[in-house]
Motif scaffolding. Structure first.
Motif, mmCIF file in Angstrom:
data_model
loop_
_atom_site.group_PDB
_atom_site.id
_atom_site.type_symbol
_atom_site.label_atom_id
_atom_site.label_comp_id
_atom_site.label_asym_id
_atom_site.label_seq_id
_atom_site.Cartn_x
_atom_site.Cartn_y
_atom_site.Cartn_z
ATOM 1 N N LEU A 1 0.959 -1.443 0.056
ATOM 2 C CA LEU A 1 -0.003 -0.067 -0.460
ATOM 3 C C LEU A 1 1.066 0.986 -0.099
ATOM 4 C CD1 LEU A 1 -2.865 -1.353 2.413
ATOM 5 C CD2 LEU A 1 -3.642 -0.629 -0.052
ATOM 6 N N VAL A 2 0.745 2.315 -1.593
ATOM 7 C CA VAL A 2 1.623 2.916 -1.093
ATOM 8 C C VAL A 2 0.809 4.825 -0.801
ATOM 9 C CG1 VAL A 2 2.543 4.814 -2.492
ATOM 10 C CG2 VAL A 2 2.377 2.748 -3.011
ATOM 11 N N SER A 3 1.229 5.198 0.546
ATOM 12 C CA SER A 3 0.304 6.159 0.854
ATOM 13 C C SER A 3 0.829 7.920 0.911
ATOM 14 C CB SER A 3 0.510 5.809 2.886
ATOM 15 O OG SER A 3 -0.183 4.660 2.541
ATOM 16 N N LEU B 1 -1.333 13.566 8.768
ATOM 17 C CA LEU B 1 -3.146 12.945 8.695
ATOM 18 C C LEU B 1 -2.502 12.036 7.262
ATOM 19 C CD1 LEU B 1 -5.959 16.200 7.941
ATOM 20 C CD2 LEU B 1 -5.081 14.072 9.437
ATOM 21 N N VAL B 2 -3.080 10.605 6.957
ATOM 22 C CA VAL B 2 -3.141 10.301 5.835
ATOM 23 C C VAL B 2 -4.342 11.067 4.597
ATOM 24 C CG1 VAL B 2 -3.477 7.919 4.600
ATOM 25 C CG2 VAL B 2 -2.624 8.420 7.467
ATOM 26 N N LEU B 3 -3.250 11.135 3.842
ATOM 27 C CA LEU B 3 -4.459 11.571 2.298
ATOM 28 C C LEU B 3 -5.290 10.625 1.692
ATOM 29 C CD1 LEU B 3 -1.947 14.258 1.850
ATOM 30 C CD2 LEU B 3 -3.945 14.574 3.592
ATOM 31 N N ALA B 4 -4.611 9.551 1.501
ATOM 32 C CA ALA B 4 -5.223 8.565 0.484
ATOM 33 C C ALA B 4 -4.072 7.352 0.569
ATOM 34 C CB ALA B 4 -5.179 9.023 -0.819
ATOM 35 N N LEU C 1 -1.427 9.913 -6.693
ATOM 36 C CA LEU C 1 -1.609 11.599 -7.582
ATOM 37 C C LEU C 1 -2.741 12.355 -8.094
ATOM 38 C CD1 LEU C 1 2.160 12.362 -8.233
ATOM 39 C CD2 LEU C 1 1.687 12.726 -6.216
ATOM 40 N N ASP C 2 -3.368 11.666 -8.668
ATOM 41 C CA ASP C 2 -4.358 11.861 -8.741
ATOM 42 C C ASP C 2 -5.819 12.530 -8.213
ATOM 43 O OD1 ASP C 2 -3.725 12.063 -11.515
ATOM 44 O OD2 ASP C 2 -4.027 9.913 -12.066
ATOM 45 N N GLN C 3 -5.618 11.674 -6.922
ATOM 46 C CA GLN C 3 -6.257 11.721 -5.906
ATOM 47 C C GLN C 3 -6.215 12.999 -4.766
ATOM 48 O OE1 GLN C 3 -7.552 8.346 -3.452
ATOM 49 N NE2 GLN C 3 -5.648 7.201 -4.871
#
Length: 380
Positions: A137-139, A147-150, A168-170
């Motif tokens: 999982l890349v975070s 914060l974890v963003l995605a 990055l698109d998210q």
């Protein structure tokens, strides 16, 4: 009167999730299942058996959010639903929640450019017995807001290159500074960041020999000429018989490098030279970086150091506090979805304002339903 989970700030963002079960056969609504799994995770449960037991012991508390007309689903039902959820939609809901949190920050807080660190972590026991490798999982981690963003899932660390552009698109990147280790040092990734009106600091290793060598030579020339647009700051750490001196160099004159390598948006290059003395032996290592934003050596040192937050404040927490490497969720999308639920829990625990460690906060959530309630609604 119960306050429905869909009406709370957090869980309202997950109301768009589609239930993977046949509607006529649903005995336990999806919001109830998600609430049990999230509360169980916050309260120290490591698997679905423990979550189901925790739910039965705290049914009256759970009914303050949802009806739970049929009580608590079995651990098998919890497992089946979590592994069948659409992970892409689940992650979209997560990003929607995070964006609402970041948008709620005060003007003074969001005026400071955010550093976003991107790195991957392998869930070591998520691999299939039939030979499929463990999930990686890349975070994306917001260093300032912690914060974890995605997250984005791939099979194996070597596939991070394909996950980073999707990650990055998210994100809303405008004005941010994105830091990525050597795996993500790719022209296409740099170009994507620049096109999003953001900046980057990308680590580069010897696998890109020509560029790596050019940076080393350019900084060496700057040191020899005592100028050449070069800035340097020195830091030192000493503990447990180990003394480390770090020299952070930043070179702003990159015209020659740009002519030779044509890197998108390149504005500076940096190098960290670490000299470590331990037990009478001294070792020297050097790491090089590409930067789109010109900065001072002190700023460069702070950015490089902040990147390690994702290791210390997320990956270490997942391993030690949430026992992520011991999780054996293997079927369907179970590992990916549970990885996201743990990241939701990390964000909720880190948002609390008390001075306790995350481990203690998690235990407090298991001891006090009042504290757990405040975590879920964001008032802890």
């Amino acid at each position: 009167m119960a306050v429905t989970a869909a009406g709370t700030g957090l869980l309202a963002h997950f109301s768009a999730l589609e239930d993977p079960r046949q509607s006529g056969k649903v005995l336990y609504p999806l919001p109830e299942i998600l609430l049990v799994v999230l509360c169980g995770t916050l309260s120290g449960c490591d698997d679905f058996v423990e979550m189901a037991l925790w739910g039965r012991e705290h049914l009256s508390f759970l009914r303050s959010f949802e009806p739970f007309a049929r009580g608590i689903a079995s651990h098998d039902t919890l497992n089946d639903v979590v592994r069948a959820l659409d992970p892409a939609l689940f992650e979209d809901c997560f990003v929607s929640w995070i964006n609402s949190l970041r948008g709620a920050a005060g003007a003074e807080e969001i005026a400071v450019p955010e550093t976003i660190a991107i790195d991957g972590k392998t869930m070591r026991r998520s691999g299939s017995r039939r030979g499929a490798g463990p999930l990686h999982l890349v975070s994306a981690w917001a260093c300032g807001q912690r914060l974890v963003l995605a997250q984005e899932a791939v099979t194996g660390k070597s596939n991070e290159i394909t996950a980073i552009p999707r990650l990055l698109d998210q994100l809303v990147l405008k004005g941010a500074l994105v830091t990525i280790d050597a795996m993500g040092c790719q022209r296409a990734i740099a170009e994507q960041i620049v096109e999003a009106e953001a900046d980057y600091v990308l680590a580069i290793k010897g696998n890109q020999k020509s560029l790596y060598g050019s940076i080393q030579r350019a900084i060496a020339e700057g040191r020899a000429e005592d100028g050449f647009g070069l800035d340097m700051v020195r830091t030192e750490d000493a503990d447990h018989g180990r003394n480390e001196v770090r020299r952070h160099f930043i070179l702003h004159d990159v015209s020659t490098l740009n002519r030779r390598h044509a890197w998108p948006g390149l504005g500076a290059v940096g190098m960290v030279e670490a000299e470590v003395e331990r037990d009478g032996k001294t070792t020297v290592t050097r790491r090089c970086f590409l930067c789109s934003r010109p900065m001072s050596a002190a700023e460069f040192a702070a950015v490089v150091r902040s990147h390690w937050q994702i290791e210390n404040s997320l990956h270490w927490v997942l391993d030690v506090v949430f026992r992520d490497d011991h999780a054996r969720v293997r079927k369907g999308y179970g590992a990916r979805n549970m990885g996201l639920i743990k990241r939701i829990a990390v964000n909720l625990l880190k948002s609390a304002t008390d001075k306790n460690s995350l481990k203690v906060r998690r235990k407090k959530a298991s001891w006090s339903t009042g504290y757990l309630h405040s975590l879920i609604i964001g008032t802890a």
